[in-house]
Design a protein around this motif. Sequence first.
Motif: not given
Length: 324
Positions: A138-147, A158-163, A165-174
């Motif tokens: 529930k965000l006031n936007q249609p998609t979320l990619v690297n935001e 974060f990026s959000a997608l359903a595959v 199943n719902p997933h919330l993904i972050a590219i991180v450092d060590t």
Amino acid sequence: MQIDLIKGHGSGNDFLLIDEKANPYTFSENDRAVLARLLCNRHSDLGADGILFIMNSNHADGKMRVFNADGSEASMCGNGLRLVARYICEKLQRQEGVIETMKANLRVSKQADLYPNVPTYQVEISPVSFKLTDLPLKLNQPTLVNEKIPELSSELSFSALAVPNPHLIAIVDTDQLQSELQRQISERVNEPNELFPDGVNVSFVKSINPGNIYVNTFERGVGFTNACGTAMSASSLITCLQNLNEIDQPINVYNNGGKVQCVVHRSEGDYSIDLIGNATYLYQATVEVDLEKNSFAVTNKGDFSEQMAYQKLQTEVQSFLQKG
């Protein structure tokens, strides 16, 4: 009630397989949830991340339903699908097939061993959707990619997608990977919250080098798990969108349970992912279950010998990760 089952794992993500095609079980919907909570309890004689119920299908070679250890039903499970693919293909004595899941009929096939003497299957992960309403988020936007999502973190994108199943993904450092940040975020979005009313799988992804990533996942309904097939697939897609990896090229995905390979495909604007990895059997067992008393006893159990080969793969994976 007497139930025959097989325990197996995909990348250390372990499941109990129960065949409703070949046995006269008459489970109600509540029975499946109760069985999952009962048999998957880690303090019991079995224990697992979930149960894979293998059922008849009117339009595929078989149907898979996935119940998590907490009794909730998942719409898909990539690691579990590999186990079901192996089970059905071996039963039918075929190299490939189609498995019905909650959202789609998915192609599966036997592949060359990912590692010597490690049974390996490829499964299709689709459909893929970036619509936040499909998670839902529930965000006031249609998609979320690297935001950024300020409510969750001031430092991560974060990026959000359903595959599906719902997933919330972050590219991180060590440092971020080794911090408590993932646990804090995961627990927040899987408790009652305004963003994810149904909860979400949360993955932290570290790029090792082109063609190699590490994924750590907090799985909805399970908690931190050795691996999550749909999470590794979704994470591979996100790394392609961020130009860390390439579409149509194999990506080695390392995890706490071992590794898989993913190949991201794009056709006419739609994405699909091939997930390739082990389908290892641990043991077969017969259990006597009393659903009214919420109890069970293992009456027969026989081990398979496949885990030794997989442990060699795990040793190589740990060595590679330590060097990285």
